[in-house]
Motif scaffolding. Structure first.
Motif, PDB file in Angstrom:
ATOM      1  N   ARG A 183       5.197  24.275  62.750  1.00 25.22           N
ATOM      2  CA  ARG A 183       6.452  24.821  63.312  1.00 25.22           C
ATOM      3  C   ARG A 183       7.633  24.542  62.393  1.00 25.22           C
ATOM      4  NH1 ARG A 183       6.301  27.373  67.928  1.00 25.22           N
ATOM      5  NH2 ARG A 183       4.772  26.799  69.455  1.00 25.22           N
ATOM      6  N   LYS A 184       7.733  23.304  61.907  1.00 21.68           N
ATOM      7  CA  LYS A 184       8.848  22.931  61.021  1.00 21.68           C
ATOM      8  C   LYS A 184       8.874  23.782  59.759  1.00 21.68           C
ATOM      9  CE  LYS A 184       9.426  18.170  62.510  1.00 21.68           C
ATOM     10  NZ  LYS A 184       9.207  16.755  62.191  1.00 21.68           N
ATOM     11  N   ARG A 185       7.696  24.204  59.313  1.00 24.37           N
ATOM     12  CA  ARG A 185       7.599  25.019  58.103  1.00 24.37           C
ATOM     13  C   ARG A 185       7.667  26.517  58.409  1.00 24.37           C
ATOM     14  NH1 ARG A 185       5.353  20.325  57.525  1.00 24.37           N
ATOM     15  NH2 ARG A 185       5.252  19.245  55.540  1.00 24.37           N
ATOM     16  N   GLY A 186       7.764  26.859  59.696  1.00 25.17           N
ATOM     17  CA  GLY A 186       7.840  28.268  60.084  1.00 25.17           C
ATOM     18  C   GLY A 186       6.532  29.010  59.926  1.00 25.17           C
ATOM     19  N   ILE A 187       5.428  28.292  59.956  1.00 23.08           N
ATOM     20  CA  ILE A 187       4.102  28.904  59.793  1.00 23.08           C
ATOM     21  C   ILE A 187       3.523  29.195  61.177  1.00 23.08           C
ATOM     22  CG2 ILE A 187       1.755  28.591  58.908  1.00 23.08           C
ATOM     23  CD1 ILE A 187       3.019  26.564  56.888  1.00 23.08           C
ATOM     24  N   PRO A 188       3.307  30.460  61.492  1.00 20.95           N
ATOM     25  CA  PRO A 188       2.724  30.790  62.792  1.00 20.95           C
ATOM     26  C   PRO A 188       1.270  30.339  62.859  1.00 20.95           C
ATOM     27  CG  PRO A 188       2.849  32.757  61.446  1.00 20.95           C
ATOM     28  CD  PRO A 188       3.521  31.660  60.665  1.00 20.95           C
ATOM     29  N   PHE A 189       0.821  29.992  64.047  1.00 13.69           N
ATOM     30  CA  PHE A 189      -0.555  29.539  64.202  1.00 13.69           C
ATOM     31  C   PHE A 189      -1.107  29.965  65.542  1.00 13.69           C
ATOM     32  CE2 PHE A 189       2.224  26.183  65.681  1.00 13.69           C
ATOM     33  CZ  PHE A 189       1.654  25.758  66.866  1.00 13.69           C
ATOM     34  N   LEU A 190      -2.441  29.975  65.605  1.00 12.61           N
ATOM     35  CA  LEU A 190      -3.122  30.198  66.867  1.00 12.61           C
ATOM     36  C   LEU A 190      -3.949  28.972  67.166  1.00 12.61           C
ATOM     37  CD1 LEU A 190      -6.402  30.899  66.609  1.00 12.61           C
ATOM     38  CD2 LEU A 190      -5.508  32.993  65.628  1.00 12.61           C
ATOM     39  N   CYS A 197     -10.216  31.093  73.098  1.00 13.95           N
ATOM     40  CA  CYS A 197     -11.160  30.146  73.673  1.00 13.95           C
ATOM     41  C   CYS A 197     -12.520  30.310  73.007  1.00 13.95           C
ATOM     42  CB  CYS A 197     -11.266  30.345  75.178  1.00 13.95           C
ATOM     43  SG  CYS A 197      -9.759  29.870  76.040  1.00 13.95           S
ATOM     44  N   LYS A 198     -13.072  29.192  72.548  1.00 13.16           N
ATOM     45  CA  LYS A 198     -14.392  29.201  71.921  1.00 13.16           C
ATOM     46  C   LYS A 198     -15.447  29.373  73.007  1.00 13.16           C
ATOM     47  CE  LYS A 198     -12.882  25.762  68.555  1.00 13.16           C
ATOM     48  NZ  LYS A 198     -13.074  24.359  68.169  1.00 13.16           N
ATOM     49  N   PRO A 199     -16.486  30.112  72.727  1.00 14.91           N
ATOM     50  CA  PRO A 199     -16.695  30.889  71.514  1.00 14.91           C
ATOM     51  C   PRO A 199     -15.900  32.189  71.553  1.00 14.91           C
ATOM     52  CG  PRO A 199     -18.543  31.207  72.992  1.00 14.91           C
ATOM     53  CD  PRO A 199     -17.606  30.222  73.660  1.00 14.91           C
ATOM     54  N   PHE A 200     -15.434  32.627  70.401  1.00 10.93           N
ATOM     55  CA  PHE A 200     -14.700  33.881  70.320  1.00 10.93           C
ATOM     56  C   PHE A 200     -15.322  34.753  69.242  1.00 10.93           C
ATOM     57  CE2 PHE A 200     -12.403  30.554  67.998  1.00 10.93           C
ATOM     58  CZ  PHE A 200     -12.456  31.041  66.697  1.00 10.93           C
ATOM     59  N   GLU A 201     -15.042  36.033  69.346  1.00 10.13           N
ATOM     60  CA  GLU A 201     -15.568  36.988  68.377  1.00 10.13           C
ATOM     61  C   GLU A 201     -14.725  36.958  67.116  1.00 10.13           C
ATOM     62  OE1 GLU A 201     -18.334  38.863  68.600  1.00 10.13           O
ATOM     63  OE2 GLU A 201     -18.723  37.852  70.515  1.00 10.13           O
ATOM     64  N   PRO A 202     -15.347  37.059  65.947  1.00  5.52           N
ATOM     65  CA  PRO A 202     -14.587  37.089  64.699  1.00  5.52           C
ATOM     66  C   PRO A 202     -13.520  38.182  64.677  1.00  5.52           C
ATOM     67  CG  PRO A 202     -16.921  36.808  64.237  1.00  5.52           C
ATOM     68  CD  PRO A 202     -16.792  37.076  65.715  1.00  5.52           C
ATOM     69  N   GLU A 203     -13.816  39.312  65.304  1.00  9.38           N
ATOM     70  CA  GLU A 203     -12.847  40.419  65.339  1.00  9.38           C
ATOM     71  C   GLU A 203     -11.584  40.025  66.101  1.00  9.38           C
ATOM     72  OE1 GLU A 203     -16.942  41.835  64.751  1.00  9.38           O
ATOM     73  OE2 GLU A 203     -16.063  40.665  66.375  1.00  9.38           O
ATOM     74  N   ALA A 204     -11.742  39.239  67.161  1.00 10.21           N
ATOM     75  CA  ALA A 204     -10.580  38.774  67.922  1.00 10.21           C
ATOM     76  C   ALA A 204      -9.742  37.824  67.081  1.00 10.21           C
ATOM     77  CB  ALA A 204     -11.028  38.089  69.212  1.00 10.21           C
ATOM     78  N   ALA A 207      -7.879  39.952  64.421  1.00  5.21           N
ATOM     79  CA  ALA A 207      -6.814  40.734  65.053  1.00  5.21           C
ATOM     80  C   ALA A 207      -5.634  39.853  65.434  1.00  5.21           C
ATOM     81  CB  ALA A 207      -7.353  41.460  66.284  1.00  5.21           C
ATOM     82  N   THR A 208      -5.904  38.655  65.941  1.00  3.39           N
ATOM     83  CA  THR A 208      -4.820  37.754  66.339  1.00  3.39           C
ATOM     84  C   THR A 208      -4.048  37.276  65.121  1.00  3.39           C
ATOM     85  OG1 THR A 208      -6.094  37.079  68.271  1.00  3.39           O
ATOM     86  CG2 THR A 208      -4.237  35.682  67.651  1.00  3.39           C
ATOM     87  N   ILE A 209      -4.746  36.931  64.054  1.00  4.45           N
ATOM     88  CA  ILE A 209      -4.062  36.524  62.818  1.00  4.45           C
ATOM     89  C   ILE A 209      -3.238  37.681  62.275  1.00  4.45           C
ATOM     90  CG2 ILE A 209      -4.419  35.920  60.386  1.00  4.45           C
ATOM     91  CD1 ILE A 209      -4.712  33.506  62.131  1.00  4.45           C
TER      92      ILE A 209
END
Length: 132
Positions: A74-81, A105-112, A115-117
């Motif tokens: 957050r301090k570096r302004g880097i978004p994350f999931l 939530c694990k397990p998740f699909e690689p496509e998800a 897409a989120t990134i």
């Protein structure tokens, strides 16, 4: 889809880290991996951490909470999931450092994941509130 995007993956489970890394690389991203809170903070504080576009963060790293990593991102302004096997309860336990971050939530699909990134690094995205 993620060509030219630099992503930090913070995950202590080797198989999960490998799956995440493979999915992101297949989408064209450059990936750095950290397996502990200490390693993630070292990467973020060094040259390797410069120019990161996003991160994937597991909130429990070998039993250690990852809130310090979330705060540093957050301090570096880097978004994350958040990638977790515990759902929203674990995110809530981490407090304000993770507020507003998307959760997979694990397990998740690689496509998800990809897409989120992609949404996180989109030029028109709204930054996460810092909670301060």
């Amino acid at each position: 889809m993620l060509v030219g995007v630099r992503i930090l993956v913070v995950e202590d489970e080797a198989l999960v880290a490998l799956m995440v890394e493979d999915a992101l690389r297949d989408a064209g991203a450059e990936v750095l991996c950290a397996y502990t809170v200490e390693e993630a903070l070292r990467l973020l504080g060094g040259e390797e951490g410069a120019g990161l576009d996003a991160a994937v963060l597991d909130l429990s790293l070998a039993g250690e909470g990852a809130a310090p990593v979330a705060e540093a991102l957050r301090k570096r302004g880097i978004p994350f999931l958040i990638a977790t096997g515990y759902g929203d309860a674990q995110q809530n336990a981490a407090g304000g450092a993770t507020a507003g971050a998307p959760v997979l939530c694990k397990p998740f699909e690689p496509e998800a994941l990809v897409a989120t990134i992609a949404t996180l690094v989109a030029p028109d995205r709204q930054p996460l509130r810092t909670g301060t």
